[in-house]
Design a protein around this motif. Structure first.
Motif, PDB file in Angstrom:
ATOM      1  N   VAL A 215      36.871  20.397 -51.409  1.00 58.72           N
ATOM      2  CA  VAL A 215      36.036  19.180 -51.436  1.00 58.72           C
ATOM      3  C   VAL A 215      36.309  18.477 -52.767  1.00 58.72           C
ATOM      4  CG1 VAL A 215      33.661  18.333 -51.514  1.00 58.72           C
ATOM      5  CG2 VAL A 215      34.245  20.217 -50.002  1.00 58.72           C
ATOM      6  N   GLY A 216      36.354  17.135 -52.743  1.00 55.11           N
ATOM      7  CA  GLY A 216      36.617  16.353 -53.970  1.00 55.11           C
ATOM      8  C   GLY A 216      35.691  16.786 -55.108  1.00 55.11           C
ATOM      9  N   ASP A 217      36.230  16.803 -56.338  1.00 56.11           N
ATOM     10  CA  ASP A 217      35.483  17.324 -57.499  1.00 56.11           C
ATOM     11  C   ASP A 217      34.073  16.745 -57.632  1.00 56.11           C
ATOM     12  OD1 ASP A 217      37.554  18.898 -58.129  1.00 56.11           O
ATOM     13  OD2 ASP A 217      38.389  17.567 -59.687  1.00 56.11           O
ATOM     14  N   ASP A 218      33.965  15.386 -57.526  1.00 56.62           N
ATOM     15  CA  ASP A 218      32.669  14.728 -57.753  1.00 56.62           C
ATOM     16  C   ASP A 218      31.628  15.126 -56.714  1.00 56.62           C
ATOM     17  OD1 ASP A 218      33.862  13.459 -59.772  1.00 56.62           O
ATOM     18  OD2 ASP A 218      34.112  11.525 -58.744  1.00 56.62           O
ATOM     19  N   TYR A 219      32.110  15.583 -55.568  1.00 55.51           N
ATOM     20  CA  TYR A 219      31.184  15.864 -54.461  1.00 55.51           C
ATOM     21  C   TYR A 219      30.926  17.355 -54.254  1.00 55.51           C
ATOM     22  CZ  TYR A 219      31.321  11.053 -52.823  1.00 55.51           C
ATOM     23  OH  TYR A 219      31.171   9.701 -52.721  1.00 55.51           O
ATOM     24  N   ARG A 220      31.761  18.202 -54.922  1.00 54.01           N
ATOM     25  CA  ARG A 220      31.741  19.630 -54.563  1.00 54.01           C
ATOM     26  C   ARG A 220      30.349  20.258 -54.675  1.00 54.01           C
ATOM     27  NH1 ARG A 220      35.756  21.867 -57.592  1.00 54.01           N
ATOM     28  NH2 ARG A 220      37.151  20.761 -56.200  1.00 54.01           N
ATOM     29  N   TYR A 221      29.690  20.039 -55.812  1.00 60.64           N
ATOM     30  CA  TYR A 221      28.412  20.702 -56.037  1.00 60.64           C
ATOM     31  C   TYR A 221      27.393  20.255 -54.974  1.00 60.64           C
ATOM     32  CZ  TYR A 221      23.997  22.094 -58.005  1.00 60.64           C
ATOM     33  OH  TYR A 221      22.760  22.630 -58.149  1.00 60.64           O
ATOM     34  N   ARG A 222      27.359  18.928 -54.767  1.00 54.23           N
ATOM     35  CA  ARG A 222      26.376  18.371 -53.830  1.00 54.23           C
ATOM     36  C   ARG A 222      26.600  18.892 -52.400  1.00 54.23           C
ATOM     37  NH1 ARG A 222      25.150  12.998 -52.120  1.00 54.23           N
ATOM     38  NH2 ARG A 222      27.077  12.150 -52.918  1.00 54.23           N
ATOM     39  N   VAL A 223      27.886  18.884 -51.995  1.00 55.25           N
ATOM     40  CA  VAL A 223      28.217  19.318 -50.627  1.00 55.25           C
ATOM     41  C   VAL A 223      27.921  20.811 -50.462  1.00 55.25           C
ATOM     42  CG1 VAL A 223      30.140  19.637 -49.012  1.00 55.25           C
ATOM     43  CG2 VAL A 223      29.946  17.532 -50.323  1.00 55.25           C
ATOM     44  N   THR A 224      28.336  21.606 -51.461  1.00 51.28           N
ATOM     45  CA  THR A 224      28.126  23.052 -51.380  1.00 51.28           C
ATOM     46  C   THR A 224      26.637  23.367 -51.286  1.00 51.28           C
ATOM     47  OG1 THR A 224      30.035  23.262 -52.815  1.00 51.28           O
ATOM     48  CG2 THR A 224      28.732  25.233 -52.500  1.00 51.28           C
ATOM     49  N   SER A 225      25.838  22.734 -52.174  1.00 53.24           N
ATOM     50  CA  SER A 225      24.409  23.089 -52.127  1.00 53.24           C
ATOM     51  C   SER A 225      23.741  22.563 -50.862  1.00 53.24           C
ATOM     52  CB  SER A 225      23.655  22.655 -53.385  1.00 53.24           C
ATOM     53  OG  SER A 225      24.183  21.499 -53.902  1.00 53.24           O
ATOM     54  N   ALA A 226      24.162  21.375 -50.378  1.00 50.33           N
ATOM     55  CA  ALA A 226      23.538  20.850 -49.150  1.00 50.33           C
ATOM     56  C   ALA A 226      23.853  21.761 -47.965  1.00 50.33           C
ATOM     57  CB  ALA A 226      24.036  19.441 -48.870  1.00 50.33           C
ATOM     58  N   ILE A 227      25.112  22.199 -47.856  1.00 52.27           N
ATOM     59  CA  ILE A 227      25.489  23.040 -46.711  1.00 52.27           C
ATOM     60  C   ILE A 227      24.814  24.414 -46.810  1.00 52.27           C
ATOM     61  CG2 ILE A 227      27.422  24.196 -45.524  1.00 52.27           C
ATOM     62  CD1 ILE A 227      29.125  21.746 -46.144  1.00 52.27           C
ATOM     63  N   LYS A 228      24.812  24.983 -48.030  1.00 49.58           N
ATOM     64  CA  LYS A 228      24.185  26.303 -48.187  1.00 49.58           C
ATOM     65  C   LYS A 228      22.696  26.240 -47.854  1.00 49.58           C
ATOM     66  CE  LYS A 228      27.333  28.677 -51.260  1.00 49.58           C
ATOM     67  NZ  LYS A 228      27.691  28.970 -52.631  1.00 49.58           N
ATOM     68  N   ALA A 229      22.035  25.162 -48.333  1.00 44.35           N
ATOM     69  CA  ALA A 229      20.591  25.027 -48.068  1.00 44.35           C
ATOM     70  C   ALA A 229      20.340  24.835 -46.576  1.00 44.35           C
ATOM     71  CB  ALA A 229      20.028  23.859 -48.852  1.00 44.35           C
ATOM     72  N   ALA A 230      21.178  24.017 -45.921  1.00 45.94           N
ATOM     73  CA  ALA A 230      20.987  23.768 -44.477  1.00 45.94           C
ATOM     74  C   ALA A 230      21.097  25.084 -43.712  1.00 45.94           C
ATOM     75  CB  ALA A 230      22.018  22.767 -43.979  1.00 45.94           C
ATOM     76  N   ILE A 231      22.086  25.908 -44.095  1.00 44.03           N
ATOM     77  CA  ILE A 231      22.280  27.175 -43.375  1.00 44.03           C
ATOM     78  C   ILE A 231      21.116  28.125 -43.673  1.00 44.03           C
ATOM     79  CG2 ILE A 231      23.765  29.214 -43.179  1.00 44.03           C
ATOM     80  CD1 ILE A 231      26.146  27.335 -43.656  1.00 44.03           C
ATOM     81  N   GLU A 232      20.721  28.208 -44.961  1.00 43.92           N
ATOM     82  CA  GLU A 232      19.663  29.152 -45.334  1.00 43.92           C
ATOM     83  C   GLU A 232      18.334  28.787 -44.680  1.00 43.92           C
ATOM     84  OE1 GLU A 232      19.419  29.857 -49.500  1.00 43.92           O
ATOM     85  OE2 GLU A 232      17.480  30.893 -49.298  1.00 43.92           O
ATOM     86  N   TYR A 233      18.004  27.480 -44.704  1.00 38.64           N
ATOM     87  CA  TYR A 233      16.700  27.078 -44.150  1.00 38.64           C
ATOM     88  C   TYR A 233      16.786  26.643 -42.689  1.00 38.64           C
ATOM     89  CZ  TYR A 233      15.472  27.385 -49.030  1.00 38.64           C
ATOM     90  OH  TYR A 233      15.291  27.868 -50.288  1.00 38.64           O
ATOM     91  N   ARG A 234      17.964  26.891 -42.059  1.00 39.13           N
ATOM     92  CA  ARG A 234      18.168  26.579 -40.639  1.00 39.13           C
ATOM     93  C   ARG A 234      17.853  25.119 -40.310  1.00 39.13           C
ATOM     94  NH1 ARG A 234      19.356  31.458 -41.250  1.00 39.13           N
ATOM     95  NH2 ARG A 234      18.756  33.219 -39.939  1.00 39.13           N
ATOM     96  N   LYS A 235      18.282  24.218 -41.227  1.00 39.31           N
ATOM     97  CA  LYS A 235      18.004  22.784 -41.024  1.00 39.31           C
ATOM     98  C   LYS A 235      19.255  22.111 -40.469  1.00 39.31           C
ATOM     99  CE  LYS A 235      16.821  21.506 -45.139  1.00 39.31           C
ATOM    100  NZ  LYS A 235      16.369  20.913 -46.354  1.00 39.31           N
TER     101      LYS A 235
END
Ligand code: ADP
Length: 509
Positions: A215-235
């Motif tokens: 994932v592009g550098d500027d977006y990596r943190y945001r994308v990683t945390s959004a996807i991890k949170a979606a999976i963890e909280y089943r959203k």
């Protein structure tokens, strides 16, 4: 073998307790009824008067509305005739034979298992026939239900298969890739198209972290945390981001969606979704944003000098007594401020979408910021009443200017969309590691349908109430982006005509 009567049996008593039986004369084709036991009368819902002296097929005629019984009536007659001729018991196949509802022209559906046995005298002549009829309607109905349930599940399986095929077709023609994470072991499986989009070889294996790395550098943190949170909280998940292809180093913009699926009988619970190439659209958007940014920037410079001249003129006119010019200049000033806010909004949108908005995080006391924002609007407008219900000194680590922008937007909307004299309540509350700020008004309110799209870019409610209120629908979009970048949450409670409460929450330590 001895005759039954010689043993111990009283035939009349036996007949009464025997299975449903009717005795007929061996006089084909009539088969005149000469006796019937209670069981038979009961099961055929007949009285002795309905049967006495009648032919069996006359007492139980064909149901004219049921074409299938034609053969059954014929086969009953044939079986009785055969029993007379062969002098041997005849077993009828299980079959449908409707019985008349006595006193009406209606019939009741019934299924039977019947035998016709000849009774012979000492000379071996047939003296009568015993027709024993067992009602098997209930068993047949149960079997029918089971069969139709089976057929139904077969039909359901077929329609599911068709739906799957249609879905696959849609996914293929939209050139979408699919992905699937087994939540038990964290393994990811992807389609060939997914691998193609991400620049992997068709048979290559990779982990979720390998995907985050491209994932592009500027977006990596945001994308990683959004996807991890979606999976963890089943959203559910919808996110757009750039990637650099694994082997081909090709820049692509991806739109990824995902959803959690609960475990089923044979399947573990999983998180699955699609990815789509949106590079074309995104590059168009970027070009459009660059254009808006450039135009807004070019407009800002002349506007700043117009503003300066207006200020100079106002200063000069102050003591001239020229009231008309003073009022006119004030109006020009208000219009310039409006244009300034607008241009600033466009610039913010363009910057935000180019990923150029940086947060300058600092610790500050939230209630002080709220007090200041309310003091400022109170200084500018006398049209509304403000009530502050602040929480104790909560310190947040956030971008102070941007949070002020969110609060100001909420306040100016509350003023814009509620009548003069309206009450605006600003409150703040702490809960579960978050602090929530809300701005409540007593204005026009927002329908449920509009609430869903309110935070979209350029979305404005179209109604008679809002037609004459100026705006571009970018304020709330910016607020949502700012709050989300702070890992916060934004939302609204409202009912049409009942006022609205806009709120945002920020995490606190
Ligand atoms: P703008 O007000 O410039 O159009 P916003 O993004 O701030 O843009 O708001 C989007 C839309 O949401 C507005 O056009 C309005 O229809 C609706 N809206 C926002 N705040 C309120 C409010 N407090 N009461 C009713 N409607 C509101």
């Amino acid at each position: 073998m001895k005759a039954v009567a010689e043993l111990c049996i009283d035939f009349d008593a036996y007949f009464e307790f025997a299975p449903p039986t009717v005795i007929v004369r061996p006089d084909p084709p009539r088969f005149t009824i000469i006796a019937a036991n209670d069981g038979y009368l009961k099961v055929t819902k007949s009285s002795w008067a309905d049967l006495e002296g009648k032919g069996l097929l006359e007492a139980f005629p064909q149901n004219p509305k049921d074409a299938t019984t034609t053969n059954n009536v014929a086969s009953l007659r044939e079986s009785l005739t055969k029993a007379v001729i062969t002098k041997l018991p005849q077993e009828l196949p299980s079959q449908k034979y409707d019985i008349p509802v006595r006193g009406t022209d209606q019939f009741e559906t019934r299924y039977w298992k019947a035998t016709n046995s000849p009774v012979l005298n000492k000379q071996g002549e047939v003296t009568c026939l015993m027709h024993v009829a067992l009602d098997i309607s209930e068993a047949i109905q149960i079997a029918q239900k089971e069969r139709s349930a089976l057929e139904m599940s077969e039909a359901q399986r077929k329609s599911l298969q068709q739906m799957e095929e249609r879905l696959r077709l849609a996914v293929d023609s939209a050139k979408m890739g699919t992905w699937h994470i087994d939540l038990k072991n964290g393994n990811i499986t992807t389609s060939l198209r997914f691998k193609e989009l991400y620049g992997f070889n068709p048979d290559e294996q990779f982990s979720i972290d390998d995907l985050f790395n491209i994932v592009g550098d500027d977006y990596r943190y945001r994308v990683t945390s959004a996807i991890k949170a979606a999976i963890e909280y089943r959203k559910p998940l919808t996110i757009e981001f750039p990637i650099i292809g694994r082997h081909n180093q090709k820049l692509r913009w991806i739109r990824a969606t995902g959803k959690h699926y609960e475990a089923e009988d044979s399947q573990p619970s999983n998180y699955s979704g699609t990815v789509m190439d949106i590079t074309e659209r995104k590059l168009d958007e970027i070009r459009k944003n660059d254009f808006i940014a450039m135009v807004s920037h070019e407009l800002k410079t002349p506007l700043t000098s117009v503003k300066a001249y207006v200020q100079m003129l106002t200063g000069k006119l102050k003591n001239s007594g020229d009231n008309f010019s003073m009022v006119a200049l004030q109006k020009v000033h208000v219009q310039i401020e409006k244009m300034h806010t607008l241009i600033k909004g466009f610039l913010d949108v363009a910057r935000l979408e180019a990923g150029k908005i940086q947060l300058n995080l600092q610790n500050f006391v939230l209630s002080e910021l709220l007090q200041q924002a309310v003091d400022e609007v109170e200084g500018l407008t006398k049209s509304h009443q403000f009530i502050l219900d602040l929480c104790d000194s909560v310190t947040v680590n956030a971008d102070k200017d941007k949070i002020s922008q969110v609060v100001n937007n909420f306040l100016s909307n509350a003023i814009k969309y509620s009548p003069h004299g309206g009450l605006i309540t600003i409150s703040c509350a702490k809960h579960d590691g978050m602090v929530t700020v809300s701005v409540k008004d007593t204005g026009i309110g927002i329908s449920k349908q509009d609430q869903e799209r309110l935070f979209d870019r350029f979305y404005r409610v179209e109604s008679a109430d809002t037609r004459n209120i100026s705006g571009f629908g970018i304020g709330l979009y910016l607020c949502a982006e700012i709050v989300e970048r702070h890992n916060g949450h934004i939302g609204v409670f409202s009912e049409q005509g009942q006022g609205s409460t806009f709120y945002f929450s920020l995490p606190i330590d």
